[in-house]
Scaffold this motif. Structure first.
Motif, PDB file in Angstrom:
ATOM      1  N   ASN A 179       0.844  -1.187   0.000  1.00  0.00           N
ATOM      2  CA  ASN A 179       0.000   0.000   0.000  1.00  0.00           C
ATOM      3  C   ASN A 179       0.880   1.237   0.000  1.00  0.00           C
ATOM      4  OD1 ASN A 179      -2.366  -1.596   0.265  1.00  0.00           O
ATOM      5  ND2 ASN A 179      -2.026  -1.730   2.481  1.00  0.00           N
ATOM      6  N   PHE A 180       0.675   2.113  -1.003  1.00  0.00           N
ATOM      7  CA  PHE A 180       1.427   3.365  -1.110  1.00  0.00           C
ATOM      8  C   PHE A 180       0.452   4.512  -0.865  1.00  0.00           C
ATOM      9  CE2 PHE A 180       3.792   0.282  -3.530  1.00  0.00           C
ATOM     10  CZ  PHE A 180       5.114   0.572  -3.264  1.00  0.00           C
ATOM     11  N   VAL A 181       0.634   5.197   0.273  1.00  0.00           N
ATOM     12  CA  VAL A 181      -0.310   6.249   0.658  1.00  0.00           C
ATOM     13  C   VAL A 181       0.466   7.429   1.237  1.00  0.00           C
ATOM     14  CG1 VAL A 181      -2.290   6.885   2.093  1.00  0.00           C
ATOM     15  CG2 VAL A 181      -2.113   4.561   1.181  1.00  0.00           C
ATOM     16  N   GLY A 182       0.224   8.625   0.699  1.00  0.00           N
ATOM     17  CA  GLY A 182       0.751   9.850   1.293  1.00  0.00           C
ATOM     18  C   GLY A 182       2.222  10.091   1.090  1.00  0.00           C
ATOM     19  N   ASN A 183       2.895   9.320   0.228  1.00  0.00           N
ATOM     20  CA  ASN A 183       4.309   9.546  -0.049  1.00  0.00           C
ATOM     21  C   ASN A 183       4.456  10.617  -1.130  1.00  0.00           C
ATOM     22  OD1 ASN A 183       5.296   7.050   1.503  1.00  0.00           O
ATOM     23  ND2 ASN A 183       3.887   6.156   0.011  1.00  0.00           N
ATOM     24  N   THR A 184       5.635  11.238  -1.210  1.00  0.00           N
ATOM     25  CA  THR A 184       5.882  12.191  -2.299  1.00  0.00           C
ATOM     26  C   THR A 184       5.708  11.499  -3.641  1.00  0.00           C
ATOM     27  OG1 THR A 184       7.468  13.361  -0.891  1.00  0.00           O
ATOM     28  CG2 THR A 184       7.546  13.820  -3.261  1.00  0.00           C
ATOM     29  N   ASN A 185       6.243  10.308  -3.784  1.00  0.00           N
ATOM     30  CA  ASN A 185       6.031   9.430  -4.933  1.00  0.00           C
ATOM     31  C   ASN A 185       5.775   8.033  -4.406  1.00  0.00           C
ATOM     32  OD1 ASN A 185       6.866  11.066  -7.518  1.00  0.00           O
ATOM     33  ND2 ASN A 185       8.477  11.484  -6.011  1.00  0.00           N
ATOM     34  N   GLY A 186       5.128   7.203  -5.241  1.00  0.00           N
ATOM     35  CA  GLY A 186       4.962   5.819  -4.840  1.00  0.00           C
ATOM     36  C   GLY A 186       6.275   5.078  -4.980  1.00  0.00           C
ATOM     37  N   ILE A 187       6.727   4.898  -6.242  1.00  0.00           N
ATOM     38  CA  ILE A 187       8.010   4.242  -6.520  1.00  0.00           C
ATOM     39  C   ILE A 187       8.799   5.126  -7.469  1.00  0.00           C
ATOM     40  CG2 ILE A 187       9.147   2.273  -7.618  1.00  0.00           C
ATOM     41  CD1 ILE A 187       6.924   0.495  -6.672  1.00  0.00           C
ATOM     42  N   VAL A 188      10.092   5.328  -7.174  1.00  0.00           N
ATOM     43  CA  VAL A 188      11.004   6.033  -8.070  1.00  0.00           C
ATOM     44  C   VAL A 188      12.068   5.032  -8.518  1.00  0.00           C
ATOM     45  CG1 VAL A 188      12.752   7.820  -8.296  1.00  0.00           C
ATOM     46  CG2 VAL A 188      10.629   8.304  -7.052  1.00  0.00           C
ATOM     47  N   ASN A 189      12.113   4.784  -9.831  1.00  0.00           N
ATOM     48  CA  ASN A 189      13.145   3.924 -10.415  1.00  0.00           C
ATOM     49  C   ASN A 189      14.253   4.824 -10.929  1.00  0.00           C
ATOM     50  OD1 ASN A 189      14.686   2.024 -11.688  1.00  0.00           O
ATOM     51  ND2 ASN A 189      13.160   1.467 -13.233  1.00  0.00           N
ATOM     52  N   GLN A 190      15.414   4.796 -10.288  1.00  0.00           N
ATOM     53  CA  GLN A 190      16.524   5.682 -10.645  1.00  0.00           C
ATOM     54  C   GLN A 190      17.416   5.107 -11.745  1.00  0.00           C
ATOM     55  OE1 GLN A 190      18.375   6.128  -6.797  1.00  0.00           O
ATOM     56  NE2 GLN A 190      16.935   7.698  -6.124  1.00  0.00           N
ATOM     57  N   PRO A 209      -1.891   4.215 -10.414  1.00  0.00           N
ATOM     58  CA  PRO A 209      -0.914   5.260 -10.125  1.00  0.00           C
ATOM     59  C   PRO A 209      -0.985   6.390 -11.147  1.00  0.00           C
ATOM     60  CG  PRO A 209       0.182   3.409 -11.160  1.00  0.00           C
ATOM     61  CD  PRO A 209      -1.233   2.982 -10.923  1.00  0.00           C
ATOM     62  N   SER A 210      -0.414   7.535 -10.771  1.00  0.00           N
ATOM     63  CA  SER A 210      -0.348   8.693 -11.669  1.00  0.00           C
ATOM     64  C   SER A 210       1.060   8.812 -12.256  1.00  0.00           C
ATOM     65  CB  SER A 210      -0.725   9.966 -10.919  1.00  0.00           C
ATOM     66  OG  SER A 210       0.161  10.190  -9.835  1.00  0.00           O
ATOM     67  N   SER A 211       1.333   9.951 -12.890  1.00  0.00           N
ATOM     68  CA  SER A 211       2.598  10.213 -13.571  1.00  0.00           C
ATOM     69  C   SER A 211       2.766   9.248 -14.736  1.00  0.00           C
ATOM     70  CB  SER A 211       3.778  10.137 -12.603  1.00  0.00           C
ATOM     71  OG  SER A 211       4.963  10.587 -13.235  1.00  0.00           O
ATOM     72  N   SER A 212       3.583   8.214 -14.633  1.00  0.00           N
ATOM     73  CA  SER A 212       3.694   7.244 -15.715  1.00  0.00           C
ATOM     74  C   SER A 212       2.520   6.282 -15.756  1.00  0.00           C
ATOM     75  CB  SER A 212       4.998   6.441 -15.583  1.00  0.00           C
ATOM     76  OG  SER A 212       6.105   7.268 -15.833  1.00  0.00           O
ATOM     77  N   GLY A 213       1.644   6.348 -14.756  1.00  0.00           N
ATOM     78  CA  GLY A 213       0.453   5.512 -14.730  1.00  0.00           C
ATOM     79  C   GLY A 213      -0.768   6.255 -15.240  1.00  0.00           C
ATOM     80  N   GLY A 215      -3.775   6.708 -13.675  1.00  0.00           N
ATOM     81  CA  GLY A 215      -4.768   7.122 -12.698  1.00  0.00           C
ATOM     82  C   GLY A 215      -4.401   8.348 -11.906  1.00  0.00           C
ATOM     83  N   THR A 216      -5.000   8.458 -10.738  1.00  0.00           N
ATOM     84  CA  THR A 216      -4.818   9.623  -9.864  1.00  0.00           C
ATOM     85  C   THR A 216      -4.129   9.254  -8.557  1.00  0.00           C
ATOM     86  OG1 THR A 216      -7.022   9.296  -8.893  1.00  0.00           O
ATOM     87  CG2 THR A 216      -6.853  10.741 -10.829  1.00  0.00           C
ATOM     88  N   GLY A 217      -3.632   8.026  -8.460  1.00  0.00           N
ATOM     89  CA  GLY A 217      -2.993   7.595  -7.223  1.00  0.00           C
ATOM     90  C   GLY A 217      -1.561   8.084  -7.101  1.00  0.00           C
ATOM     91  N   GLN A 218      -0.785   7.444  -6.259  1.00  0.00           N
ATOM     92  CA  GLN A 218       0.598   7.812  -6.020  1.00  0.00           C
ATOM     93  C   GLN A 218       1.399   7.782  -7.327  1.00  0.00           C
ATOM     94  OE1 GLN A 218       2.510   7.550  -2.153  1.00  0.00           O
ATOM     95  NE2 GLN A 218       1.226   9.237  -2.791  1.00  0.00           N
ATOM     96  N   PRO A 219       2.274   8.779  -7.564  1.00  0.00           N
ATOM     97  CA  PRO A 219       3.036   8.809  -8.814  1.00  0.00           C
ATOM     98  C   PRO A 219       4.077   7.694  -8.867  1.00  0.00           C
ATOM     99  CG  PRO A 219       2.980  10.975  -7.744  1.00  0.00           C
ATOM    100  CD  PRO A 219       2.481   9.992  -6.744  1.00  0.00           C
ATOM    101  N   VAL A 220       4.309   7.193 -10.077  1.00  0.00           N
ATOM    102  CA  VAL A 220       5.412   6.270 -10.333  1.00  0.00           C
ATOM    103  C   VAL A 220       6.193   6.782 -11.531  1.00  0.00           C
ATOM    104  CG1 VAL A 220       4.243   4.257  -9.373  1.00  0.00           C
ATOM    105  CG2 VAL A 220       3.997   4.777 -11.805  1.00  0.00           C
ATOM    106  N   THR A 221       7.488   6.458 -11.566  1.00  0.00           N
ATOM    107  CA  THR A 221       8.339   6.905 -12.668  1.00  0.00           C
ATOM    108  C   THR A 221       8.319   5.868 -13.788  1.00  0.00           C
ATOM    109  OG1 THR A 221      10.284   5.847 -11.701  1.00  0.00           O
ATOM    110  CG2 THR A 221       9.850   8.136 -11.075  1.00  0.00           C
ATOM    111  N   THR A 222       8.978   6.210 -14.906  1.00  0.00           N
ATOM    112  CA  THR A 222       9.123   5.243 -15.983  1.00  0.00           C
ATOM    113  C   THR A 222       9.960   4.068 -15.494  1.00  0.00           C
ATOM    114  OG1 THR A 222      11.069   6.421 -16.790  1.00  0.00           O
ATOM    115  CG2 THR A 222       8.949   6.995 -17.779  1.00  0.00           C
ATOM    116  N   GLY A 223       9.781   2.920 -16.143  1.00  0.00           N
ATOM    117  CA  GLY A 223      10.510   1.729 -15.746  1.00  0.00           C
ATOM    118  C   GLY A 223       9.845   0.984 -14.607  1.00  0.00           C
TER     119      GLY A 223
END
Length: 871
Positions: A179-190, A209-213, A215-223
């Motif tokens: 569960n990813f809630v209230g974080n700046t991002n959900g997952i960041v793949n560096q 998820p948002s960003s690369s996803g 939806g409107t949930g926690q952002p995730v990066t590419t990869g």
């Protein structure tokens, strides 16, 4: 529990647990080097500083279920920072583990988080745990994984962490049921190359998820692979432990359907629901079990084929009262898509299954247009017989390795095989094929010359230090060959001589230039590679024994005891003659002549001839001959140059559109220049041109070869000269003696790119000639004599002989020559009565007056002025 409220932790090697109260157990900053357990004794652990779990024995920190660990501000739990260490923090659904901030008012980033670092054990596990209020805003999440892949990251609550719930660098673990809630991002793949499998997680929104996803949930990066995601927070004991979707894009007209496969811990009733873009339910498929499969054929519940487009799905499973959080994602129906394979290829096309680790296999690859297809690879001989069959599933990537063996595991004979890839999905079939060459025969590599035991010497090759290498470098499937040399009998590195992609059979392989190599043992090798990765090497170890002579200075003053040293490297007993020639090619000194044993010898020259008399200033060139038996050579570096220096002298650029001079008033143009701080001799060019634009900048200096292209000229043109500061005068004449009033630009160049390596500039003895003038400058012979005067200083106050000529500018003929022998240095005057050598008055007009002085050593200096004869 002791009397002061402390508890027994078991073995806590390397940790400090003192000052405890009834409310908590204090863990101070430390580096546990042995296995350690934080036991569940009903009290929280408070970490007051950084903890490094690491050591030579790979210690493991075990956190028992139900334990709460609170961290003070900026504290970090490092696992395997350097060296190795491990973490086992596996709670249960009933007794989860909590890692959080030690404050009543926590904020994201209060503590720095759990870092599974480069040397963290791959057996590390974190499950049924919460990580909250941690992270580093500049680049690390509450849980940071770097260059390692833990065995389990499952059922985690990542809450209110700075930067990210989880950040990863060079790591690709499976992350699920978190569960990813209230974080700046959900997952960041560096990492730009790693793909993170983060399916079946709750991102705080049923839309994903948002960003690369989408939806409107926690952002995730590419990869980050996030589909399917959970439609609600993760559950236990029932959840989706695995999920697969074949043919996310499907074509039911080809019987290619969307195929779902999923598994749950508990057996239960499940449903797969399909919704259209208007979120209307189109189809429900149901069943019972824990390992399940379902297909959607693109039809609704009434059997009507639906239109092309994007559809969403929701998969639910209910085991009694225990319901799994639904898996949510999307499929695409496209009845126009056909089954095909793109990017089909064989890499490498040539291979050699000989277990040498180089091109032992060939890989068939491609990408199917549907990701639920299956494939079969058939390996056929040239006659069409199938010797190997391999099958698999497209993801949609197809990758299959053939190791050159049959189905019976026997290595196949050499030859060309056809690798046929058949891809099947539904009722559709696609076939691709290509050739692969199996080749285990090594190439042929051989050196025939120089022969084994030969001594490589320029003495034996009439002065040439280039060694011709002949041999063989062939193969039926030749890739390329190289000829190389290395130092010693077992070189640690190699230097290329030549190479090619065409075969050589008993022919020339290359020429090895050995002159720059110190004498000693060297190894030649020919390396031949074929296209299948087979490699053959032929070597030959040989001695290099070259004769050479060198000098370290290129100018010296012969009047102050200066000398130049010449070092001879003699490789074996021989006869050497070392001698010096002047610029005219005349031998002025034989420095050594005789037999020498092998060794290094230093001979010096002091600027004197064989009679011990000082020779004139100027360039001198050393030569040597070496003779051994019937073999002989001449050492001559005249045509090799010091290409390490080129001086363009800014102060000697005269380019203002006109050259100021008054040659008929005893005022030839002075040109002053300096070598600066180089302390190196050079060759000197003064470049004269009527073209101002051609010489406007020093960034495009003229080539001295242009000196011979009229109307430009050089004077001097390549004179060897020692370093220093000099002033010369130009009377306005070109080398032919013609008055050039058109000159508008003068450039000086000091160059060593044509300074011979065997040259040395001898200086110190030449006279200094200044102040040449004629009085009166405009002369009427009927009125008396004209006086030619000048000043001379000489080495050891030696007398000079002077010659003065008068050249008529119209006829370019010398009409009068005056001589004055044995003139003491100082101010010298020579009168002229206006008569020619034939006793008659010279004709009126412009004349060039040329003065040449010669000292007893043989040095000469020349200067010129112009005069006007009038009657």
């Amino acid at each position: 529990m002791t009397q002061d409220g402390a508890v027994t932790l078991g073995t806590v090697t390397g940790l400090t647990a003192t000052g405890n109260t009834n409310n908590a157990i204090e863990i101070r900053a430390s580096t546990p080097g042995a296995n350690t357990t934080w036991k569940n004794v009903g009290l929280p652990f408070v970490v007051t500083g950084d903890i490094y779990v690491q050591g030579a024995a790979t210690p493991v920190l075990t956190v028992q279920p139900g334990v709460t660990v609170k961290f003070n501000a900026n504290a970090t739990l490092y696992i395997g920072y350097n060296p190795s260490g491990g973490l086992l923090a596996v709670g249960t659904a009933v007794q989860p583990i909590v890692f959080t901030a030690n404050t009543a008012t926590p904020t994201p980033g209060y503590w720095r988080g759990i870092w599974l670092w480069t040397y963290a054990a791959a057996t590390s596990q974190i499950a049924y745990a919460t990580v909250s209020y941690a992270g580093v805003a500049s680049g690390a999440g509450g849980l940071h994984v770097s260059s390692t892949t833990p065995a389990l990251l499952d059922h985690l609550n990542l809450t209110s962490n700075a930067y990210a719930g989880i950040s990863l660098s060079g790591s690709s673990p499976r992350i699920s049921n978190c569960n990813f809630v209230g974080n700046t991002n959900g997952i960041v793949n560096q990492s730009a190359t790693q793909l993170i499998d983060a399916r079946l997680n709750w991102w705080g929104s049923s839309t994903g998820p948002s960003s690369s996803g989408p939806g409107t949930g926690q952002p995730v990066t590419t990869g980050v692979k996030f589909e399917p995601w959970l439609g609600a927070s993760s559950t236990a004991p029932q959840w989706f432990s695995s999920f697969g979707l074949g043919n996310r894009t499907f074509n039911p007209t080809l019987a290619i359907f969307a195929n779902f496969s999923f598994q749950t811990p508990l057996s239960g009733n499940w449903t797969v629901k399909i919704f259209n873009t208007g979120n209307a339910l189109v189809r429900t498929i149901s069943g019972t079990g824990s390992a399940n499969a379902a297909s959607w054929d693109g039809k609704n519940g009434s059997g009507v084929l639906q239109p092309n487009g994007i559809y969403s799905y929701q998969v639910d499973s209910l085991a009694g009262s225990q319901g799994a959080s639904p898996a949510v994602g999307g499929v695409v129906m496209d009845t126009t898509r056909q089954l095909a394979v793109s990017g089909f290829g064989l890499t490498p096309a040539f291979f050699s299954p000989n277990a040498d680790g180089v091109q032992d296999t060939t890989t068939v690859s491609g990408v199917a247009s549907f990701d639920g297809a299956t494939w079969t690879l058939r390996v056929r001989t040239g006659g069409g017989t199938v010797v190997r069959t391999i099958s698999g599933a497209a993801t949609p990537t197809v990758s299959c390795v053939w190791d050159g063996r049959s189905d019976a595991n026997a290595i196949q004979p050499e030859g060309t095989y056809t690798l046929e890839l058949t891809v099947v999905d539904g009722s559709a079939t696609s076939i691709s094929s290509g050739p692969a060459v199996l080749d285990v025969t090594p190439p042929v590599s051989a050196i025939s010359a120089p022969s084994a035991g030969a001594t490589l010497s320029n003495v034996y090759q009439s002065g040439s230090s280039n060694v011709a290498v002949t041999g063989t470098a062939t193969d039926t499937n030749l890739q390329a060959w190289t000829l190389e040399w290395g130092t010693g009998s077992n070189p640690s590195s190699w230097n290329s001589i030549s190479g090619a992609a065409t075969p050589v059979s008993s022919g020339a392989l290359g020429s090895w230039a050995t002159q720059a190599n110190p004498n000693g043992s060297y190894t030649l090798r020919v390396v031949v590679n074929d296209k299948a990765g087979n490699r053959t090497t032929a070597t030959r170890t040989l001695p290099v024994s070259n004769f050479s002579v060198s000098n370290t200075i290129y100018q010296f003053n012969g009047t102050t005891g200066g000398t130049v040293a010449y070092t001879s490297v003699v490789p074996f007993t021989l006869t050497e003659t070392l001698f010096i020639k002047n610029a005219a090619g005349q031998t002025v000194r034989t420095i050594f002549s005789g037999s020498r044993l092998a060794g290094t010898f230093v001979d010096s020259w002091n600027g004197r001839n064989d009679a011990n008399a000082l020779v004139p200033d100027g360039p001198y060139f050393y030569y040597a001959t070496a003779t051994s038996g019937t073999s002989a050579m001449t050492w001559d570096l005249t045509n090799q140059y010091l290409n390490d220096l080129l001086i363009d002298v800014t102060g000697a650029l005269y380019n203002n559109g006109h050259v100021v001079q008054q040659p008929f008033n005893n005022q030839p143009m002075p040109l002053t220049y300096s070598f600066g701080s180089t302390n190196r001799p050079a060759r000197v060019w003064f470049y004269f041109s009527p073209n101002v634009g051609y010489l406007q900048t020093l960034n495009a200096m003229p080539d001295p070869s242009g000196c011979s292209i009229p109307p430009d000229f050089c004077m001097p043109a390549g004179e060897y000269q020692e370093s220093g500061t000099f002033t010369v005068t130009w009377p306005g004449l070109d080398p032919a003696g013609v008055l050039r009033k058109d000159i508008k630009a003068i450039v000086l160049e000091l160059r060593t790119d044509t300074f011979s390596k065997n040259a040395v500039v001898l200086f110190g003895s030449k006279p200094v000639l200044t102040n040449l003038r004629v009085d009166p400058p405009s002369y009427g012979p009927a009125g008396g004599n004209q006086v030619v005067s000048f000043d001379v200083t000489t080495y050891q106050t030696a007398p000079v002989s002077a010659t003065v000529t008068f050249r008529n500018q119209s006829s370019m003929s010398v009409l009068r020559t005056l001589t004055a022998a044995s003139q003491p240095p100082g101010h010298i005057s020579i009168p002229w009565d206006g008569h020619a050598d034939n006793g008659m008055w010279v004709a009126p007009g412009f004349y060039t007056v040329t003065l040449t002085i010669t000292d007893p050593i043989g040095n000469q200096r020349t200067s010129q002025v112009l005069t006007d004869i009038e009657y």
